[in-house]
Design a protein around this motif. Structure first.
Motif, PDB file in Angstrom:
ATOM      1  N   LYS A  34       9.135 -18.039  15.897  1.00  0.00           N
ATOM      2  CA  LYS A  34       9.129 -17.715  17.324  1.00  0.00           C
ATOM      3  C   LYS A  34       9.995 -16.492  17.624  1.00  0.00           C
ATOM      4  CE  LYS A  34       8.196 -22.452  18.837  1.00  0.00           C
ATOM      5  NZ  LYS A  34       8.660 -23.595  19.658  1.00  0.00           N
ATOM      6  N   ASP A  35      10.819 -16.104  16.654  1.00  0.00           N
ATOM      7  CA  ASP A  35      11.698 -14.951  16.854  1.00  0.00           C
ATOM      8  C   ASP A  35      10.878 -13.667  16.976  1.00  0.00           C
ATOM      9  OD1 ASP A  35      13.807 -16.671  16.562  1.00  0.00           O
ATOM     10  OD2 ASP A  35      14.107 -16.207  14.429  1.00  0.00           O
ATOM     11  N   PRO A  36      11.434 -12.650  17.642  1.00  0.00           N
ATOM     12  CA  PRO A  36      10.770 -11.336  17.670  1.00  0.00           C
ATOM     13  C   PRO A  36      10.621 -10.770  16.259  1.00  0.00           C
ATOM     14  CG  PRO A  36      12.489 -11.456  19.342  1.00  0.00           C
ATOM     15  CD  PRO A  36      12.644 -12.675  18.484  1.00  0.00           C
ATOM     16  N   ASN A  37       9.675  -9.878  16.090  1.00  0.00           N
ATOM     17  CA  ASN A  37       9.512  -9.209  14.802  1.00  0.00           C
ATOM     18  C   ASN A  37      10.799  -8.486  14.423  1.00  0.00           C
ATOM     19  OD1 ASN A  37       6.860 -10.011  14.723  1.00  0.00           O
ATOM     20  ND2 ASN A  37       6.002  -8.012  15.223  1.00  0.00           N
ATOM     21  N   PRO A  38      11.184  -8.518  13.149  1.00  0.00           N
ATOM     22  CA  PRO A  38      12.385  -7.795  12.731  1.00  0.00           C
ATOM     23  C   PRO A  38      12.223  -6.276  12.813  1.00  0.00           C
ATOM     24  CG  PRO A  38      11.294  -8.849  10.850  1.00  0.00           C
ATOM     25  CD  PRO A  38      10.615  -9.347  12.068  1.00  0.00           C
ATOM     26  N   ASN A  39      10.976  -5.787  12.765  1.00  0.00           N
ATOM     27  CA  ASN A  39      10.725  -4.347  12.853  1.00  0.00           C
ATOM     28  C   ASN A  39       9.849  -4.056  14.070  1.00  0.00           C
ATOM     29  OD1 ASN A  39      11.937  -3.942  10.162  1.00  0.00           O
ATOM     30  ND2 ASN A  39      10.072  -4.978   9.454  1.00  0.00           N
ATOM     31  N   VAL A  40      10.239  -3.081  14.859  1.00  0.00           N
ATOM     32  CA  VAL A  40       9.480  -2.727  16.065  1.00  0.00           C
ATOM     33  C   VAL A  40       8.394  -1.723  15.683  1.00  0.00           C
ATOM     34  CG1 VAL A  40       9.577  -1.758  18.390  1.00  0.00           C
ATOM     35  CG2 VAL A  40      11.494  -3.133  17.525  1.00  0.00           C
ATOM     36  N   ARG A  74       3.570  -8.111   3.266  1.00  0.00           N
ATOM     37  CA  ARG A  74       3.834  -6.704   3.527  1.00  0.00           C
ATOM     38  C   ARG A  74       2.906  -5.866   2.652  1.00  0.00           C
ATOM     39  NH1 ARG A  74      10.254  -7.253   2.372  1.00  0.00           N
ATOM     40  NH2 ARG A  74       9.337  -7.830   0.369  1.00  0.00           N
ATOM     41  N   PRO A  75       2.494  -4.694   3.094  1.00  0.00           N
ATOM     42  CA  PRO A  75       1.645  -3.859   2.239  1.00  0.00           C
ATOM     43  C   PRO A  75       2.306  -3.518   0.905  1.00  0.00           C
ATOM     44  CG  PRO A  75       2.362  -2.656   4.208  1.00  0.00           C
ATOM     45  CD  PRO A  75       2.705  -4.084   4.424  1.00  0.00           C
ATOM     46  N   ALA A 120       5.519  -5.363  10.161  1.00  0.00           N
ATOM     47  CA  ALA A 120       6.509  -5.429  11.232  1.00  0.00           C
ATOM     48  C   ALA A 120       7.101  -6.821  11.383  1.00  0.00           C
ATOM     49  CB  ALA A 120       5.870  -4.986  12.553  1.00  0.00           C
ATOM     50  N   SER A 121       6.329  -7.846  11.004  1.00  0.00           N
ATOM     51  CA  SER A 121       6.750  -9.222  11.257  1.00  0.00           C
ATOM     52  C   SER A 121       7.660  -9.791  10.174  1.00  0.00           C
ATOM     53  CB  SER A 121       5.519 -10.129  11.387  1.00  0.00           C
ATOM     54  OG  SER A 121       4.868 -10.255  10.131  1.00  0.00           O
ATOM     55  N   MET A 122       7.871  -9.037   9.092  1.00  0.00           N
ATOM     56  CA  MET A 122       8.700  -9.525   7.982  1.00  0.00           C
ATOM     57  C   MET A 122       9.858  -8.567   7.707  1.00  0.00           C
ATOM     58  SD  MET A 122       5.925 -11.049   5.293  1.00  0.00           S
ATOM     59  CE  MET A 122       4.489 -10.055   5.619  1.00  0.00           C
ATOM     60  N   GLU A 123      10.834  -9.083   7.017  1.00  0.00           N
ATOM     61  CA  GLU A 123      11.978  -8.254   6.659  1.00  0.00           C
ATOM     62  C   GLU A 123      11.504  -7.018   5.904  1.00  0.00           C
ATOM     63  OE1 GLU A 123      16.459  -8.889   4.764  1.00  0.00           O
ATOM     64  OE2 GLU A 123      14.853 -10.307   4.301  1.00  0.00           O
ATOM     65  N   SER A 124      12.092  -5.885   6.244  1.00  0.00           N
ATOM     66  CA  SER A 124      11.676  -4.620   5.645  1.00  0.00           C
ATOM     67  C   SER A 124      11.807  -4.631   4.126  1.00  0.00           C
ATOM     68  CB  SER A 124      12.526  -3.477   6.212  1.00  0.00           C
ATOM     69  OG  SER A 124      12.339  -2.291   5.468  1.00  0.00           O
ATOM     70  N   TYR A 125      10.812  -4.055   3.471  1.00  0.00           N
ATOM     71  CA  TYR A 125      10.842  -3.943   2.013  1.00  0.00           C
ATOM     72  C   TYR A 125      12.024  -3.090   1.562  1.00  0.00           C
ATOM     73  CZ  TYR A 125       9.219  -3.028  -2.756  1.00  0.00           C
ATOM     74  OH  TYR A 125       9.122  -2.947  -4.114  1.00  0.00           O
ATOM     75  N   ARG A 126      12.393  -2.131   2.382  1.00  0.00           N
ATOM     76  CA  ARG A 126      13.538  -1.274   2.027  1.00  0.00           C
ATOM     77  C   ARG A 126      14.849  -2.065   2.051  1.00  0.00           C
ATOM     78  NH1 ARG A 126      13.024   4.343   2.015  1.00  0.00           N
ATOM     79  NH2 ARG A 126      10.965   5.158   2.597  1.00  0.00           N
ATOM     80  N   ASP A 127      14.900  -3.078   2.929  1.00  0.00           N
ATOM     81  CA  ASP A 127      16.115  -3.894   3.033  1.00  0.00           C
ATOM     82  C   ASP A 127      16.131  -5.037   2.026  1.00  0.00           C
ATOM     83  OD1 ASP A 127      16.956  -2.301   5.112  1.00  0.00           O
ATOM     84  OD2 ASP A 127      16.102  -3.607   6.658  1.00  0.00           O
ATOM     85  N   SER A 128      14.955  -5.565   1.747  1.00  0.00           N
ATOM     86  CA  SER A 128      14.855  -6.687   0.817  1.00  0.00           C
ATOM     87  C   SER A 128      13.602  -6.543  -0.035  1.00  0.00           C
ATOM     88  CB  SER A 128      14.806  -8.018   1.576  1.00  0.00           C
ATOM     89  OG  SER A 128      14.528  -9.082   0.686  1.00  0.00           O
ATOM     90  N   LYS A 129      13.803  -6.171  -1.291  1.00  0.00           N
ATOM     91  CA  LYS A 129      12.672  -5.986  -2.188  1.00  0.00           C
ATOM     92  C   LYS A 129      12.259  -7.292  -2.873  1.00  0.00           C
ATOM     93  CE  LYS A 129      13.254  -1.051  -3.123  1.00  0.00           C
ATOM     94  NZ  LYS A 129      14.199  -0.802  -2.038  1.00  0.00           N
ATOM     95  N   VAL A 130      12.759  -8.405  -2.334  1.00  0.00           N
ATOM     96  CA  VAL A 130      12.349  -9.707  -2.852  1.00  0.00           C
ATOM     97  C   VAL A 130      10.871  -9.908  -2.530  1.00  0.00           C
ATOM     98  CG1 VAL A 130      12.679 -12.202  -2.715  1.00  0.00           C
ATOM     99  CG2 VAL A 130      14.658 -10.663  -2.567  1.00  0.00           C
ATOM    100  N   PHE A 131      10.078 -10.185  -3.543  1.00  0.00           N
ATOM    101  CA  PHE A 131       8.633 -10.303  -3.392  1.00  0.00           C
ATOM    102  C   PHE A 131       8.258 -11.432  -2.427  1.00  0.00           C
ATOM    103  CE2 PHE A 131       4.704 -12.444  -4.854  1.00  0.00           C
ATOM    104  CZ  PHE A 131       3.800 -11.418  -4.639  1.00  0.00           C
ATOM    105  N   VAL A 132       7.348 -11.130  -1.517  1.00  0.00           N
ATOM    106  CA  VAL A 132       6.815 -12.121  -0.585  1.00  0.00           C
ATOM    107  C   VAL A 132       5.400 -12.469  -1.028  1.00  0.00           C
ATOM    108  CG1 VAL A 132       6.191 -12.631   1.799  1.00  0.00           C
ATOM    109  CG2 VAL A 132       8.210 -11.232   1.321  1.00  0.00           C
ATOM    110  N   GLY A 133       5.179 -13.719  -1.410  1.00  0.00           N
ATOM    111  CA  GLY A 133       3.877 -14.148  -1.903  1.00  0.00           C
ATOM    112  C   GLY A 133       2.836 -14.303  -0.810  1.00  0.00           C
ATOM    113  N   VAL A 166       9.479   6.304   9.885  1.00  0.00           N
ATOM    114  CA  VAL A 166       9.463   4.842  10.018  1.00  0.00           C
ATOM    115  C   VAL A 166      10.035   4.272   8.727  1.00  0.00           C
ATOM    116  CG1 VAL A 166       8.030   2.794  10.382  1.00  0.00           C
ATOM    117  CG2 VAL A 166       7.483   4.924  11.570  1.00  0.00           C
ATOM    118  N   THR A 167      11.332   4.012   8.733  1.00  0.00           N
ATOM    119  CA  THR A 167      12.051   3.733   7.483  1.00  0.00           C
ATOM    120  C   THR A 167      11.897   2.298   7.001  1.00  0.00           C
ATOM    121  OG1 THR A 167      14.070   3.346   8.765  1.00  0.00           O
ATOM    122  CG2 THR A 167      13.732   5.555   7.879  1.00  0.00           C
ATOM    123  N   TRP A 168      11.321   1.411   7.816  1.00  0.00           N
ATOM    124  CA  TRP A 168      11.116   0.046   7.320  1.00  0.00           C
ATOM    125  C   TRP A 168       9.852  -0.068   6.464  1.00  0.00           C
ATOM    126  CZ3 TRP A 168       6.631  -1.986   9.423  1.00  0.00           C
ATOM    127  CH2 TRP A 168       6.229  -1.527  10.687  1.00  0.00           C
TER     128      TRP A 168
END
Length: 524
Positions: free
Chosen positions: A454-460, A161-162, A429-442, A62-64
């Motif tokens: 309302k969009d689907p989760n970016p990660n399944v 994200r964890p 799953a509901s946020m952009e993958s940490y591997r793709d974007s290491k920008v900190f999410v507060g 699970v690479t995300w």
């Protein structure tokens, strides 16, 4: 698990008359078909990699996901890196984690050959060992078990994200002054069951697990107390409603299966009545209420070499086990003791995360069906005598519903089939993958930018069994609808063995005769 929030949701449902037609004529179901149980099995095991905490291995699929919780336990001077997040949050709750590992292990104990034939044994063993490695770390002394990392209240104030966690990672321990029998005994059961799993492939590890299991059982039994009174932060999330006596009997039976030591059998015999093992007729099985599971195990123990007292008590265990099976089959005398059904035929226990009770039920029924088949026995319910194939046929009907043959036409196993929920209540799953974007999410940034989308989760979240539909077969695919859209590790774990069994039937690698996917309505 999430705290209750008010949400005004538009119901994603079919008109009632269509639901009625589909329930009466299941051949018209939107996705009635032959199911790929091997694919479902593969996906169910993949899910556990998405729930991993700690430093992820080189072969992480699970690479995300990325490393997380790398300082867990540091404040208390103990290494608690690893283990699993229970659901869509970032807390490591010891009781559901241990139950998850027990059920994964039981799946391998019962269906090892079938899992291996599907090419998934290595992944199943990896999923179990990720949990047991953590339990070994958490059991730092014979009478000390670290039973929780993180705080549910503060965790639920943040949507992160964890990999970004800023919430409390305080670790909570159980000891002689702060007992927690449920968690100690369930962790003992998990390690004993896993010891059976690793007995041939890793005997040294198996022996180590047994040592820990026996120490934890002795600790939980000697220093009795409800764990959520010692760890108040667990209340409201995993409150122990049934108490700890079921966990003690459950652990004793697993230790007996793992060691063949009669003292553990005698424990389950002598305490059968006072602990409720042969007095509680149950119609649910879960991370909290273990009675049905331990009754099934006891009822399958061979009678040879047992004393008259042991035989009598084991027979009483069997009577209660078969009450549970008959309740699921809707064949008990008093209808109030049967498990309810939705109009579409799904077993229905309660509103919140109902699918956990479905998955545990289909596993116990699958196991008991195998037992009846191998011993050439039948099940006597009040209204009918039932053979193993009929039980298995009902199992297939429930699995069919899970995988898409239902009034909504949705697979509730995420990632399986053409249509499944896309807005699972899950932080990572509901946020952009940490591997793709290491920008900190507060902490609140996640709620502001991701949670309400309302969009689907970016990660399944592949392989996750979510809470599922309500008592009318209706389902709202919305992230905020955590009652229905959150998934938990203990939802998916019991499905591993069932999927393996059904796959083996389809491929003719099992001695039991296979049935075509049955009509759900025939069991209503």
């Amino acid at each position: 698990m999430e705290e209750k929030r008010q949400c005004k949701c538009k119901h994603f449902s079919l008109p009632n008359y269509i639901v009625l037609i589909l329930s009466l004529f299941p051949t018209l179901s939107l996705s009635q078909s032959t199911f790929n149980y091997k694919d479902a099995l593969s996906k169910s095991l993949l899910y556990f990699e998405a729930q991993r905490s700690g430093r992820l291995p080189y072969n992480q699929r699970v690479t995300w996901r990325h490393h997380s919780g790398l300082t867990d336990g540091l404040e208390q001077g103990v290494d608690l890196v690893g283990g699993y997040y229970d659901a869509g949050d970032n807390v490591k709750f010891g009781l559901p984690m241990a139950f998850t590992i027990t059920m994964l292990s039981w799946s391998v104990v019962e269906f090892r050959q079938q899992i291996a034939a599907a090419g998934e044994l290595r992944h199943a063993l990896d999923a179990i060992k990720w949990g047991t490695d953590y339990f070994i770390k958490a059991h730092t002394h014979s009478h000390v078990l670290w039973a929780q990392v993180g705080d549910g209240d503060t965790d639920h104030l943040c949507w992160q994200r964890p990999e970004d966690m800023t919430t409390s990672r305080r670790a909570h321990k159980l000891d002689e002054e702060n007992p927690g029998t449920e968690v100690a005994a369930e962790t003992a059961a998990a390690m004993a069951a896993a010891a059976i799993v690793f007995r041939t492939t890793n005997p040294h590890y198996s022996h180590l697990l047994l040592e820990h299991a026996q120490q934890l059982f002795e600790f939980g039994d000697k220093y009795r107390g409800k764990y959520d009174e010692s760890i108040e932060g667990a209340k409201g999330y995993y409150t122990s409603v049934s108490g700890y006596m079921d966990e003690l009997l459950w652990a004793a039976l697993w230790l007996y299966k793992a060691t063949d030591n009669p003292k553990f059998l005698n424990y389950a015999i002598h305490n059968a009545n006072s602990f409720g093992g042969i007095t509680w007729a149950i119609k649910e099985f879960s991370w909290d209420v273990k009675y049905a599971g331990l009754q099934i195990i006891a009822s399958m123990l061979p009678m040879e070499g047992k004393t008259n007292e042991q035989k009598k008590t084991l027979q009483e265990y069997r009577s209660k086990a078969e009450h549970y099976i008959c309740a699921c089959l809707n064949k008990n005398k008093n209808n109030s003791t049967n498990v309810q059904r939705t109009p579409g035929g799904l077993l229905y226990t309660r509103q919140w995360n109902n699918m956990q009770y479905v998955s545990t039920a289909v596993f116990l029924l699958t196991v008991y069906s195998d037992h009846l088949h191998s011993t050439n026995q039948m099940l006597d319910c009040y209204t009918d005598t039932v053979g193993p194939n009929k039980i298995l046929s009902f199992v297939k009907s429930q699995v069919a519903y899970i995988l898409g043959s239902n009034p909504m036409g949705l697979s509730y196993l995420v990632g399986y089939g053409p249509a499944y929920p896309e807005r699972v209540h899950h932080r990572g799953a509901s946020m952009e993958s940490y591997r793709d974007s290491k920008v900190f999410v507060g902490c609140t940034q996640g709620y502001d930018n991701w949670y309400g989308r309302k969009d689907p989760n970016p990660n399944v979240l592949v392989g996750a069994l979510i809470g599922g539909p309500d008592h009318k077969d209706e389902f709202v695919d919305r992230r905020g609808n955590f009652v229905q859209t959150e998934a938990c590790t203990y939802n998916t774990a019991p499905l591993v063995g069932t999927f393996a069994k059904l796959h083996s039937l389809e491929n003719g690698t099992s001695s039991s005769s296979a049935y075509a996917t049955p009509s759900l309505v025939s069991f209503i």
